[in-house]
Design an enzyme around this catalytic site. Structure first.
Site, PDB file in Angstrom:
ATOM      1  N   ASN A  38       0.500  -1.072   0.434  1.00  0.00           N
ATOM      2  CA  ASN A  38      -0.043   0.250   0.213  1.00  0.00           C
ATOM      3  C   ASN A  38       0.959   1.100   0.131  1.00  0.00           C
ATOM      4  OD1 ASN A  38      -2.127   1.902   0.110  1.00  0.00           O
ATOM      5  ND2 ASN A  38      -2.585   0.306   1.796  1.00  0.00           N
ATOM      6  N   HIS A 123     -14.789  -5.638  10.322  1.00  0.00           N
ATOM      7  CA  HIS A 123     -14.103  -4.763  11.318  1.00  0.00           C
ATOM      8  C   HIS A 123     -15.510  -3.933  11.570  1.00  0.00           C
ATOM      9  CE1 HIS A 123      -9.835  -3.670   9.543  1.00  0.00           C
ATOM     10  NE2 HIS A 123      -9.912  -4.645   9.995  1.00  0.00           N
ATOM     11  N   ARG A 148     -13.334  -6.240  15.071  1.00  0.00           N
ATOM     12  CA  ARG A 148     -12.656  -5.132  15.566  1.00  0.00           C
ATOM     13  C   ARG A 148     -13.306  -3.841  15.885  1.00  0.00           C
ATOM     14  NH1 ARG A 148      -7.845  -2.546  12.358  1.00  0.00           N
ATOM     15  NH2 ARG A 148      -9.229  -0.574  11.820  1.00  0.00           N
ATOM     16  N   TYR A 160      -7.544   7.083  12.961  1.00  0.00           N
ATOM     17  CA  TYR A 160      -8.090   5.824  11.559  1.00  0.00           C
ATOM     18  C   TYR A 160      -8.148   4.885  12.024  1.00  0.00           C
ATOM     19  CZ  TYR A 160      -5.797   4.133  16.003  1.00  0.00           C
ATOM     20  OH  TYR A 160      -5.776   3.634  17.530  1.00  0.00           O
ATOM     21  N   ASP A 212      -7.342  -1.854  17.186  1.00  0.00           N
ATOM     22  CA  ASP A 212      -5.835  -1.812  16.558  1.00  0.00           C
ATOM     23  C   ASP A 212      -5.488  -0.492  17.186  1.00  0.00           C
ATOM     24  OD1 ASP A 212      -3.772  -0.670  14.987  1.00  0.00           O
ATOM     25  OD2 ASP A 212      -4.692  -2.192  13.118  1.00  0.00           O
ATOM     26  N   HIS A 214      -2.511   0.691  16.135  1.00  0.00           N
ATOM     27  CA  HIS A 214      -1.558   1.617  15.161  1.00  0.00           C
ATOM     28  C   HIS A 214      -0.984   2.061  15.488  1.00  0.00           C
ATOM     29  CE1 HIS A 214      -3.192   2.091  10.950  1.00  0.00           C
ATOM     30  NE2 HIS A 214      -3.443   1.051  11.105  1.00  0.00           N
ATOM     31  N   GLU A 238      -3.706  -4.473  18.964  1.00  0.00           N
ATOM     32  CA  GLU A 238      -2.970  -4.997  17.751  1.00  0.00           C
ATOM     33  C   GLU A 238      -1.861  -3.657  17.644  1.00  0.00           C
ATOM     34  OE1 GLU A 238      -5.423  -5.446  14.266  1.00  0.00           O
ATOM     35  OE2 GLU A 238      -3.736  -4.453  13.420  1.00  0.00           O
ATOM     36  N   GLU A 264       2.223  -6.119  11.649  1.00  0.00           N
ATOM     37  CA  GLU A 264       1.531  -6.355   9.918  1.00  0.00           C
ATOM     38  C   GLU A 264       2.760  -5.581   9.293  1.00  0.00           C
ATOM     39  OE1 GLU A 264      -1.565  -4.101  10.971  1.00  0.00           O
ATOM     40  OE2 GLU A 264      -1.486  -2.628  10.123  1.00  0.00           O
ATOM     41  N   ARG A 285       0.876 -10.886  13.806  1.00  0.00           N
ATOM     42  CA  ARG A 285       0.322 -10.327  12.247  1.00  0.00           C
ATOM     43  C   ARG A 285       0.405 -10.418  11.310  1.00  0.00           C
ATOM     44  NH1 ARG A 285      -3.992  -8.584  12.365  1.00  0.00           N
ATOM     45  NH2 ARG A 285      -4.093  -6.742  11.070  1.00  0.00           N
ATOM     46  N   HIS A 314      -2.956  -9.806   9.129  1.00  0.00           N
ATOM     47  CA  HIS A 314      -2.836  -8.918   7.992  1.00  0.00           C
ATOM     48  C   HIS A 314      -4.621  -9.437   7.421  1.00  0.00           C
ATOM     49  CE1 HIS A 314      -2.107  -5.011   6.651  1.00  0.00           C
ATOM     50  NE2 HIS A 314      -2.941  -4.647   6.768  1.00  0.00           N
ATOM     51  N   ASP A 318      -6.516  -4.440   1.478  1.00  0.00           N
ATOM     52  CA  ASP A 318      -5.313  -3.930   0.180  1.00  0.00           C
ATOM     53  C   ASP A 318      -3.945  -4.801   0.193  1.00  0.00           C
ATOM     54  OD1 ASP A 318      -3.801  -3.495   3.116  1.00  0.00           O
ATOM     55  OD2 ASP A 318      -3.032  -1.844   2.810  1.00  0.00           O
ATOM     56  N   GLU A 341      -7.941 -11.667   9.453  1.00  0.00           N
ATOM     57  CA  GLU A 341      -8.389 -10.367   9.677  1.00  0.00           C
ATOM     58  C   GLU A 341      -9.020 -10.589   8.493  1.00  0.00           C
ATOM     59  OE1 GLU A 341      -6.158  -6.880   9.082  1.00  0.00           O
ATOM     60  OE2 GLU A 341      -7.430  -5.492   9.559  1.00  0.00           O
ATOM     61  N   TRP A 404       1.989   6.519  12.753  1.00  0.00           N
ATOM     62  CA  TRP A 404       1.068   5.696  12.917  1.00  0.00           C
ATOM     63  C   TRP A 404       1.192   3.927  12.461  1.00  0.00           C
ATOM     64  CZ3 TRP A 404      -3.272   4.562   9.313  1.00  0.00           C
ATOM     65  CH2 TRP A 404      -2.758   4.272   8.736  1.00  0.00           C
TER      66      TRP A 404
HETATM   67  O1  EZ4 Z   1      -3.203   0.170   8.097  1.00  0.00           O
HETATM   68  O2  EZ4 Z   1      -3.450  -2.400   5.832  1.00  0.00           O
HETATM   69  O3  EZ4 Z   1      -5.024  -3.518  10.538  1.00  0.00           O
HETATM   70  N1  EZ4 Z   1      -5.330  -3.202   9.646  1.00  0.00           N
HETATM   71  C1  EZ4 Z   1      -4.864  -1.856   9.230  1.00  0.00           C
HETATM   72  C2  EZ4 Z   1      -4.724  -1.830   8.603  1.00  0.00           C
HETATM   73  C3  EZ4 Z   1      -3.570  -0.884   7.189  1.00  0.00           C
HETATM   74  C4  EZ4 Z   1      -3.307  -0.636   6.535  1.00  0.00           C
HETATM   75  C5  EZ4 Z   1      -1.623  -0.657   5.369  1.00  0.00           C
HETATM   76  O4  EZ4 Z   1      -1.136  -1.201   5.008  1.00  0.00           O
HETATM   77  O5  EZ4 Z   1      -4.417  -1.798  10.127  1.00  0.00           O
HETATM   78  O6  EZ4 Z   1      -5.649  -0.766   8.042  1.00  0.00           O
HETATM   79 CO    CO Z   2      -3.744  -2.784  11.738  1.00  0.00          CO
END
Ligand code: EZ4
Ligand code: CO
Length: 404
Positions: A38, A123, A148, A160, A212, A214, A238, A264, A285, A314, A318, A341, A404
């Site tokens: 991505n 999600h 999630r 996010y 998450d 992040h 996460e 991830e 992940r 993950h 994407d 996921e 992030w």
């Molecule tokens: O930010 O897939 O757990 N999933 C995430 C996603 C990631 C994107 C970036 O590659 O955190 O939203």
């Molecule tokens: Co994530």
């Protein structure tokens, strides 16, 4: 002897950008691999086109491990997301070929199923808590056993994990330059337990809740978050701290019993060595397509198995349907699977990728088609040309760029 006769890279954007590697053999078998990274899609496309595809032509497609070693060791420059995504695409395409030649789904080549289905989490997100509660309810109606939960933090611009609600599937990448969002740790640490409380109050404890972070917190902040969420028994938190600092998890681990997941953005077994061997996390992940493919991730999971660490790969949008299928085959086969996921793919991805995996009652199955079970339509892909899109950046109030 059978040889690889062609290896080509297709960059397309059916709903979002995907990079797909297509490998053809002298027996007319076609295998596909996902090479999507991505926001850095063209870097991997170039790595493959300019440096890897010419080396593949003439090789024996059956020699998957040898090809992996040849590409990894032969590059001299090791690891990293671009390299490991490129090697992964080749690896996954060759597993697809092997499955098609054998007439077997890939999971059968990996030792067969260790379970009946693959537990997946969806999600649910909201611009506020009531909207999140509706999203959780919608997931439970679809049969999800694990969800999630993310909600926009009051006072934070563009949290996010929260979609702008132009559809069901959250897509964080947008625009030819990264979107500028803001971050405020204090508000978040106060808000997150209230989100969990609201979801538990409404839905009880019969659903797995994931969250998450992040990479937004320092180790001691992450420890505080973990503690504050303990009464709500999350399945995991996460990416509590920036993933590249493995030793940071010692601090988090020492202070909370909330299960931890990370990885991830990590790309190799060495990137998680300390996390696994010191039992600092409960779930890894790392994904098939960003961690060297099925061959490499299988070794990483085997190491994790020794230390009681489970998989939690993950699987955001994407990662293309090719990557998702590869993940499901591996998930079904390994003994230490945890959760997968599942975000789904935006239209018109379905016009380009036809997948045979299924979802039912919160579980997925890769299906019985030979190979990965995903057909890639190159002609359809040509209708959706690449467009630059980037993940956002996050700044604190004073303008400092945040993790992030
Ligand atoms: O930010 O897939 O757990 N999933 C995430 C996603 C990631 C994107 C970036 O590659 O955190 O939203
Ligand atoms: Co994530």
């Amino acid at each position: 002897m059978t040889r690889i006769t062609d290896a080509r890279v297709v960059v397309s954007s059916p709903g979002r950008n995907y990079v797909t590697l297509v490998v053809e053999t002298s027996d007319g078998v076609v295998g596909v691999g996902d090479a999507t990274l991505n926001g850095r899609e063209l870097a991997v496309a170039s790595y493959l086109r300019d440096h890897v595809c010419p080396l593949l032509v003439g090789r024996d497609p059956a020699r998957i491990e040898d090809t992996w070693q040849y590409l990894y060791k032969g590059a001299y420059w090791r690891r990293g997301p671009v390299t490991m995504t490129a090697v992964a695409a080749v690896d996954v395409a060759l597993w697809d070929v092997k499955g098609k030649v054998a007439g077997l789904p890939v999971y059968q080549l990996l030792g067969g199923a260790s379970r009946d289905g693959v537990l997946v989490y969806g999600h649910a997100d909201g611009r506020d808590v009531p909207e999140l509660l509706e999203a959780v309810a919608a997931h439970l109606e679809q049969g999800y056993e694990a969800v999630r939960i993310q909600a926009a933090v009051p006072g934070v611009v563009g949290t996010y994990g929260v979609s702008q609600h132009d559809g069901l599937i959250y897509e964080p990448a947008s625009g030819a330059r990264p979107e500028e969002t803001t971050w405020e740790t204090t508000s978040y640490l106060d808000f997150a337990p209230r989100v969990f409380e609201a979801v538990r109050d409404r839905f009880g404890f019969g659903v797995h809740l994931l969250h998450d972070v992040h990479h937004r917190l320092t180790p001691i902040e992450a420890a505080r978050l973990g503690r504050s969420l303990e009464p709500y028994r999350p399945f995991w938190i996460e990416d509590a701290t920036p993933a590249e600092d493995q030793s940071a998890f010692r601090t988090v681990r020492a202070h909370t019993t909330t299960p931890l997941a990370v990885g991830e953005v990590l790309n190799s077994i060495w990137d998680v060595q300390t996390l696994i061997t010191e039992r600092l996390v409960d779930y890894v992940r790392t994904s098939v397509s960003h961690t060297g493919g099925i061959s490499h991730l299988r070794k990483l999971y085997a190491l994790a198995e020794l230390y009681g660490v489970r998989s939690g790969a993950h699987g955001a949008g994407d990662l293309s349907p090719v990557a998702h299928a590869a993940a499901l085959h591996l998930d079904l086969a390994i003994p230490n699977f945890g959760i997968q996921e599942h975000m789904g793919h935006r239209d018109p991805a379905g016009e380009v990728f036809t997948s045979s995996y299924t979802f039912s009652g919160g579980y997925m199955h890769p299906g019985q088609a030979p190979g990965l079970g995903v057909e890639f339509d190159e002609r359809a892909a040509a209708r959706f040309p690449y467009e630059p899109r980037y993940l956002p950046v996050a700044r604190r109030r004073d303008g400092t760029l945040h993790d992030w």
